[in-house]
Design a protein around this motif. Structure first.
Motif, PDB file in Angstrom:
ATOM      1  N   TRP A 124      29.762 -16.057  29.504  1.00  0.00           N
ATOM      2  CA  TRP A 124      29.433 -15.389  30.786  1.00  0.00           C
ATOM      3  C   TRP A 124      30.128 -16.054  31.975  1.00  0.00           C
ATOM      4  O   TRP A 124      29.974 -15.609  33.111  1.00  0.00           O
ATOM      5  CB  TRP A 124      27.920 -15.397  31.032  1.00  0.00           C
ATOM      6  N   LEU A 154      30.347 -10.311  21.247  1.00  0.00           N
ATOM      7  CA  LEU A 154      30.106  -9.104  22.049  1.00  0.00           C
ATOM      8  C   LEU A 154      28.613  -8.780  22.083  1.00  0.00           C
ATOM      9  O   LEU A 154      28.057  -8.453  23.136  1.00  0.00           O
ATOM     10  CB  LEU A 154      30.902  -7.927  21.471  1.00  0.00           C
ATOM     11  N   TYR A 196      26.880 -11.292  24.344  1.00  0.00           N
ATOM     12  CA  TYR A 196      27.199 -11.099  25.764  1.00  0.00           C
ATOM     13  C   TYR A 196      26.232 -10.124  26.434  1.00  0.00           C
ATOM     14  O   TYR A 196      25.821 -10.322  27.577  1.00  0.00           O
ATOM     15  CB  TYR A 196      28.639 -10.583  25.910  1.00  0.00           C
ATOM     16  N   GLU A 241      28.646  -0.843  28.449  1.00  0.00           N
ATOM     17  CA  GLU A 241      28.651  -0.943  29.913  1.00  0.00           C
ATOM     18  C   GLU A 241      27.742   0.083  30.574  1.00  0.00           C
ATOM     19  O   GLU A 241      27.354  -0.081  31.728  1.00  0.00           O
ATOM     20  CB  GLU A 241      30.079  -0.787  30.449  1.00  0.00           C
ATOM     21  N   TYR A 253      35.049  -9.615  31.755  1.00  0.00           N
ATOM     22  CA  TYR A 253      34.568 -10.613  30.795  1.00  0.00           C
ATOM     23  C   TYR A 253      35.170 -11.969  31.145  1.00  0.00           C
ATOM     24  O   TYR A 253      36.346 -12.052  31.517  1.00  0.00           O
ATOM     25  CB  TYR A 253      34.984 -10.244  29.368  1.00  0.00           C
ATOM     26  N   MET A 288      37.263 -10.427  24.784  1.00  0.00           N
ATOM     27  CA  MET A 288      36.436  -9.663  23.843  1.00  0.00           C
ATOM     28  C   MET A 288      37.369  -8.782  23.011  1.00  0.00           C
ATOM     29  O   MET A 288      38.362  -8.265  23.521  1.00  0.00           O
ATOM     30  CB  MET A 288      35.427  -8.790  24.591  1.00  0.00           C
TER      31      MET A 288
END
Length: 205
Positions: A20, A58, A61, A93, A190, A194
């Protein structure tokens, strides 16, 4: 505090990356994994190992989504037209907790999930408390008026460690956000690389 919330930095250490991009991440000081075997020298990953790591990164995240739910995003992504990796990022997203996080209403994606679950968020004027709710471009997301003065919200808006991506229109004075379009993976901010196509390959085996 949930178990997932407490374990968020364990994900960083397991991946060996600050996924992050947060200044508090332990990876900034210790780049090896957690536990007594964390400092062992790692061998070269197999193709399966590389794909698995891409999936775990992923999945982690976006707040360490459950395996069942993450597999659903894969199934939906391959059903849609276009590149499956791009589709998968687009779906992730569009999650309401991801939108709340991107809009900087809260400091972390884990806090975003809790914020939504506790009923602090409205979509098009209606309260939505499901973190996985999929937002559509043009939907208006707002922080409930009674929640706008929460310390977490005020501190997060003032955080300089990340910016709001340009596929959102955000008004922090009114605490509203609108997704203007579904982004491509290259547009998503990101902190680390990713690889959604490796995730697609992992599930396609």
């Amino acid at each position: 505090m949930t178990k997932r919330s407490e374990a968020k930095y364990k994900i960083d250490r397991r991946m060996g990356q600050n996924i992050w991009g947060r200044p508090k991440s332990p990876v900034n000081k210790r780049e090896y994994g957690p536990g007594q075997h964390g400092q062992r020298r790692k061998g070269k990953l197999s193709d399966f190992g590389t794909q698995l790591k891409a999936k775990q990164k992923l999945k982690g995240y976006y707040g360490n989504i459950s395996e069942k739910q993450f597999r659903k995003y894969y199934a939906e992504a391959i059903r849609m037209k276009g590149d499956s990796g791009d589709n998968m990022i687009g779906l992730l997203e569009r999650r309401l907790d991801a939108v709340v996080y991107r809009a900087k209403f809260v400091p972390t994606v884990f806090a975003a999930r809790q914020f939504v679950n506790h009923g602090h968020v409205k979509v098009n004027g209606r309260r939505v408390n499901i973190a996985s709710y999929l937002v559509k471009p043009g939907d208006v997301i707002e922080v409930k008026e009674a929640s706008r003065q929460l310390v977490t919200v005020l501190e997060s808006v003032a955080l300089a460690e990340r910016d709001v991506p340009d596929y959102y229109e955000v008004d922090h004075s009114k605490m509203t956000a609108k997704m203007t379009r579904i982004p491509l993976p290259s547009e998503v901010p990101y902190a680390v690389l990713m690889e959604p196509n490796l995730v697609i390959e992992f599930y396609s085996r």
